[in-house]
Design a protein around this motif. Structure first.
Motif, short mmCIF file in Angstrom:
data_model
loop_
_atom_site.label_atom_id
_atom_site.label_comp_id
_atom_site.label_asym_id
_atom_site.label_seq_id
_atom_site.Cartn_x
_atom_site.Cartn_y
_atom_site.Cartn_z
N VAL A 10 83.64 -81.53 85.36
CA VAL A 10 84.64 -82.59 85.16
C VAL A 10 85.65 -82.58 86.31
N LYS A 11 86.08 -81.40 86.72
CA LYS A 11 87.04 -81.29 87.82
C LYS A 11 86.42 -81.82 89.12
N ALA A 12 85.16 -81.47 89.37
CA ALA A 12 84.49 -81.90 90.60
C ALA A 12 84.28 -83.41 90.61
N VAL A 13 83.90 -83.99 89.47
CA VAL A 13 83.72 -85.44 89.40
C VAL A 13 85.05 -86.15 89.63
N ALA A 14 86.13 -85.63 89.05
CA ALA A 14 87.44 -86.25 89.23
C ALA A 14 87.87 -86.22 90.69
N GLU A 15 87.51 -85.15 91.40
CA GLU A 15 87.92 -85.00 92.80
C GLU A 15 87.02 -85.78 93.75
N HIS A 16 85.70 -85.83 93.46
CA HIS A 16 84.74 -86.40 94.41
C HIS A 16 84.24 -87.80 94.03
N ILE A 37 76.36 -82.42 81.18
CA ILE A 37 77.42 -83.24 80.62
C ILE A 37 76.90 -84.10 79.46
N LYS A 38 75.66 -84.61 79.56
CA LYS A 38 75.11 -85.42 78.47
C LYS A 38 75.02 -84.61 77.18
N LYS A 39 74.60 -83.34 77.30
CA LYS A 39 74.54 -82.48 76.13
C LYS A 39 75.92 -82.28 75.53
N LEU A 40 76.94 -82.11 76.39
CA LEU A 40 78.30 -81.92 75.89
C LEU A 40 78.81 -83.21 75.25
N GLU A 41 78.52 -84.36 75.87
CA GLU A 41 78.95 -85.64 75.29
C GLU A 41 78.31 -85.86 73.92
N GLN A 42 77.05 -85.49 73.79
CA GLN A 42 76.38 -85.64 72.49
C GLN A 42 77.03 -84.74 71.45
N ARG A 43 77.39 -83.54 71.85
CA ARG A 43 78.01 -82.61 70.93
C ARG A 43 79.41 -83.08 70.53
N LEU A 44 80.13 -83.65 71.49
CA LEU A 44 81.50 -84.12 71.21
C LEU A 44 81.52 -85.51 70.57
N GLY A 45 80.46 -86.28 70.79
CA GLY A 45 80.40 -87.62 70.22
C GLY A 45 81.23 -88.63 70.97
N THR A 46 81.51 -88.38 72.25
CA THR A 46 82.32 -89.32 73.04
C THR A 46 81.96 -89.17 74.51
N PRO A 47 81.97 -90.27 75.28
CA PRO A 47 81.68 -90.17 76.73
C PRO A 47 82.83 -89.50 77.47
N LEU A 48 82.49 -88.82 78.55
CA LEU A 48 83.51 -88.13 79.35
C LEU A 48 83.85 -88.89 80.63
N TRP A 49 82.97 -89.79 81.05
CA TRP A 49 83.31 -90.64 82.18
C TRP A 49 82.63 -91.99 82.04
N LEU A 50 83.14 -92.94 82.79
CA LEU A 50 82.66 -94.32 82.75
C LEU A 50 82.32 -94.78 84.16
N ARG A 57 84.87 -92.97 86.80
CA ARG A 57 86.23 -92.59 86.41
C ARG A 57 86.16 -91.93 85.05
N LEU A 58 87.03 -90.98 84.83
CA LEU A 58 87.02 -90.23 83.59
C LEU A 58 87.49 -91.10 82.43
N SER A 59 86.86 -90.93 81.28
CA SER A 59 87.30 -91.57 80.04
C SER A 59 88.54 -90.82 79.54
N PRO A 60 89.22 -91.34 78.51
CA PRO A 60 90.35 -90.58 77.95
C PRO A 60 89.95 -89.16 77.54
N GLU A 63 89.66 -87.18 80.72
CA GLU A 63 90.98 -86.84 81.25
C GLU A 63 91.56 -85.63 80.51
N ARG A 64 91.33 -85.60 79.21
CA ARG A 64 91.83 -84.46 78.42
C ARG A 64 91.13 -83.17 78.85
N LEU A 65 89.83 -83.27 79.09
CA LEU A 65 89.08 -82.10 79.53
C LEU A 65 89.49 -81.70 80.95
N LEU A 66 89.84 -82.68 81.78
CA LEU A 66 90.30 -82.38 83.14
C LEU A 66 91.60 -81.57 83.09
N LYS A 67 92.52 -81.97 82.22
CA LYS A 67 93.78 -81.22 82.09
C LYS A 67 93.51 -79.78 81.66
#
Length: 302
Positions: A10-16, A37-50, A57-60, A63-67
């Protein structure tokens, strides 16, 4: 479960901004990165980027995971470095953050005897922070913060270790030389030389000029104290520095000081550390040495 790799991705995607560049940065294949990341998104039930055009760009949620990554990854890296040092029989590294440019000379006087007393502890000094000094110490990027402007936080302990007066510095032939004190309006036609710090964090602006709604003719930034004072001595401008620092140069340069206002501007230098670290012996050793250095400077002045 959120793993370290997820935070790094997530940090690398936000930077690059793209999966390709993020994967290259992490030495991963793009498919491996996407799969994780797809496995994590499925586990969390929400996309991490758009998708956004050709980039991302990171989804909300992202962004929370980036922080979280910005807070946790530096701590993990620092812990790993410490463990490696322990494995080599060393104590570790004391990382010091500086928010006080004029304090560098004072810091040098403190670091030298500290290194002699603690031969198995290294020292690193940082003056630029991604999130400012407060964020750096809270995110474990540094262990000690030297600052003249403490921002109280429940996780931090501040200790005043050094008092000084900020004075105006001019050359011997300047019209203000010999004045006991000066008023803000007397600087309206001057070139003011300062360290490269935001104007609202420079005391001569925030505590002297701004309250009187006054401004200098020109503001110029210079990185080093030596060059700054050479410029003042050559009549290229004026500056404001701690009185104790100026005293070290007055024997070799034609410089004089004036009080800023009748009462002057008096400041304190603080050392900040995380309360959870207060029992670290070499950190306590540095604070003790800092107080001793301050006492030595005070004795030299008298």
């Amino acid at each position: 479960m959120i793993e370290r790799l997820h935070l790094e991705i997530v940090k690398a995607v936000a930077e690059h901004k793209t999966l390709t560049r993020a994967a290259e940065h992490l030495c991963l294949t793009q498919s491996a990165l996407s799969h994780s990341i797809k496995k994590l998104e499925q586990r969390l039930g929400t996309p991490l980027w758009l998708k956004e055009g050709r980039g991302l760009r990171l989804s909300p949620a992202g962004e929370r995971l980036l922080k979280l990554s910005q807070r946790i990854l530096p701590q993990l890296s620092h812990c790993e470095e410490e463990l490696q040092e322990f494995a080599k029989g060393r104590r570790g590294q004391l990382r010091i953050g500086m928010e006080c440019h004029p304090c560098y000379q004072w810091l040098l006087r403190t670091v030298s005897p500290f290194l002699q007393q603690w031969p198995d502890v290294d020292v690193d000094v940082k003056q630029r922070f991604q999130f400012g000094g407060l964020g750096a110490i809270l995110h474990h990027d540094i262990d000690l913060l030297i600052t003249p402007d403490p921002i109280q936080h429940q996780s931090l302990e501040y200790m005043a270790v050094f008092d000084y007066e900020l004075v105006l510095v001019v050359n011997d032939e300047h019209p203000l030389a010999g004045e006991s004190h000066i008023q803000p309006e007397q600087l309206s036609n001057e070139t003011l030389i300062t360290y490269p710090v935001e104007r609202d964090r420079l005391d001569i602006f925030s505590q002297f000029l701004a309250p009187a709604q006054q401004m200098v003719k020109k503001h110029q930034s210079i990185e080093t104290t030596d060059i700054m004072l050479q410029m003042v001595a050559a009549g290229r401008g004026i500056t404001a520095l701690p009185a104790w620092l100026l005293e070290q140069y007055q024997n070799t340069l034609p410089l004089q000081s004036c009080k800023l206002g009748k009462k002057g501007i008096h400041k304190h230098i603080y050392l900040a550390h995380r309360k959870n670290d207060e029992e670290i012996d070499y950190l306590k050793g540095f604070i003790k040495q800092a107080k001793s250095t301050t006492a030595d400077i005070a004795n030299l002045r008298h």
